[in-house]
Enzyme design. Structure first.
Site, mmCIF file in Angstrom:
data_model
loop_
_atom_site.group_PDB
_atom_site.id
_atom_site.type_symbol
_atom_site.label_atom_id
_atom_site.label_comp_id
_atom_site.label_asym_id
_atom_site.label_seq_id
_atom_site.Cartn_x
_atom_site.Cartn_y
_atom_site.Cartn_z
ATOM 1 N N GLY A 35 0.840 -1.193 0.000
ATOM 2 C CA GLY A 35 0.000 0.000 0.000
ATOM 3 C C GLY A 35 0.874 1.242 0.000
ATOM 4 O O GLY A 35 1.962 1.257 -0.578
ATOM 5 N N GLU A 36 0.397 2.301 0.638
ATOM 6 C CA GLU A 36 1.116 3.580 0.753
ATOM 7 C C GLU A 36 1.283 4.295 -0.589
ATOM 8 O O GLU A 36 1.962 5.308 -0.671
ATOM 9 C CB GLU A 36 2.510 3.401 1.367
ATOM 10 C CG GLU A 36 2.547 2.792 2.735
ATOM 11 C CD GLU A 36 3.973 2.637 3.275
ATOM 12 O OE1 GLU A 36 4.926 3.151 2.644
ATOM 13 O OE2 GLU A 36 4.131 2.006 4.330
ATOM 14 N N GLY A 37 0.722 3.754 -1.665
ATOM 15 C CA GLY A 37 0.957 4.324 -2.985
ATOM 16 C C GLY A 37 2.258 3.881 -3.612
ATOM 17 O O GLY A 37 2.672 4.421 -4.645
#
Length: 339
Positions: free
Chosen positions: A305-307
């Site tokens: 995640g987190e971009g």
């Protein structure tokens, strides 16, 4: 607010009437592409990427000068059902880590020269436990979508969206099940490491939530309200705002794709300006991309995640734009073209 006074009505109207592609800009890019010093089609998907950039920016020589990664963080009441090995306090701790520059996304942004903004979405007030009640009321959900639309306020020409939120792969799985059917097993994966009893509780939570809210799940925005999270609502808003401002979007993993899926279910053309940066190791993500007819740029076995996947893919998009704008034509370089 709309004349009806219902917060979602403005968004329904917006989703129905989004600006379309600039086919003239796309055509100009394709015409220039065949004059560049390379065999036709030899840059493969990079050539399609630059055509996509032109289509959604309206620029005949698209460039990426101000790429931005926007990370939205939210907490979820369903974590009270003991579905994840990490406590919800980790969400706020990771937001602090982002601010301190200590997370993976910080390093990827540095490596690829990307801007980074992190949005803390009322972490001290988790959404409702979706196995017992709706995640949000309509006003809260609409307001959070509107907040997400502000992600582009500082200016960007390529938006990468990502998230942070303990428990949000459970939320994404519930959304996917509600939108596309199947079974909980089709969509639920380990997330941050749920196995054994944790996995069984996660599966049960998704089944219970979708069954509880079934009467409301014919409307994609109601799916978002009943089963979603603040970070997912905000990402949906950011995607819409980007469309209105002619900003292409790179979507990250399973959770970010769930936000895009809500819009897709409301209008399949609503995410045509989106590219999907990666396919996550979270098993439901590949299925979700297939349901939307989307092919990811990368497949690196990531599930953070987190971009992070979107940020890595941004470098490919930047390279595609530079190849198109910076390469010489056969005539300029004095290179003989093919017969």
């Amino acid at each position: 607010m709309s004349a009806s006074g219902l917060p979602f009505d403005d968004f329904r109207e917006l989703i129905r009437n989004l600006p379309g592609p600039d086919l003239g800009a796309e055509r100009a890019v394709r015409e220039r592409e065949v004059t560049l010093t390379k065999p036709a089609g030899s840059l493969g998907r990079l050539e399609e990427i630059v055509a996509w950039l032109a289509t959604w920016t309206g620029k005949r020589t698209p460039q990426v000068n101000r790429p931005l990664v926007a990370v939205f963080a939210g907490n979820h009441g369903v974590t009270a059902k003991n579905i994840t090995p990490f406590p919800p306090s980790v969400t706020a701790q990771m937001v602090e880590n982002f601010a301190a520059g200590g997370a993976a996304i910080n390093q990827i942004c540095i490596a690829n020269d990307l801007g980074l903004k992190v949005f803390d979405l009322a972490l001290e007030h988790p959404t409702g436990d979706i196995t017992e009640e709706a995640a949000m009321d309509e006003r809260t959900c609409a307001a959070t979508m509107a907040f997400g639309m502000e992600a582009i306020a500082g200016g960007t020409d390529l938006l990468c969206i990502g998230e942070m939120g303990i428990g949000n792969t459970t939320i994404a799985a519930a959304i996917a099940l509600a939108l596309f059917g199947g079974t909980a097993e089709d969509w639920v994966g380990p997330g941050t490491g749920s196995t054994g009893e944790l996995m069984q509780r996660k599966l049960a939570a998704v089944r219970q939530a979708v069954a509880l809210h079934q009467p409301h799940l014919q409307d994609p925005l109601e799916v978002l309200r009943c089963l979603g999270g603040r970070e997912i609502a905000a990402m949906a808003g950011a995607i819409l705002a980007a469309r209105m401002e002619k900003i292409p979007v790179i979507v990250d993993g399973f959770v970010a794709s769930a936000a895009a899926a809500v819009l897709y279910a409301a209008n399949p053309e609503a995410i045509d300006h989106c590219m999907f940066g990666q396919v996550s190791a979270e098993p439901g993500h590949r299925k979700l991309l297939a349901k939307m007819g989307k092919e990811p740029l990368l497949d690196l076995g990531m599930r953070l995640g987190e971009g992070t996947g979107a940020a890595l893919a941004a470098n490919i998009v930047k390279a595609a734009a530079l190849c198109h704008s910076g390469m010489a034509t056969f005539e300029q370089a004095g290179v003989s073209a093919s017969k």
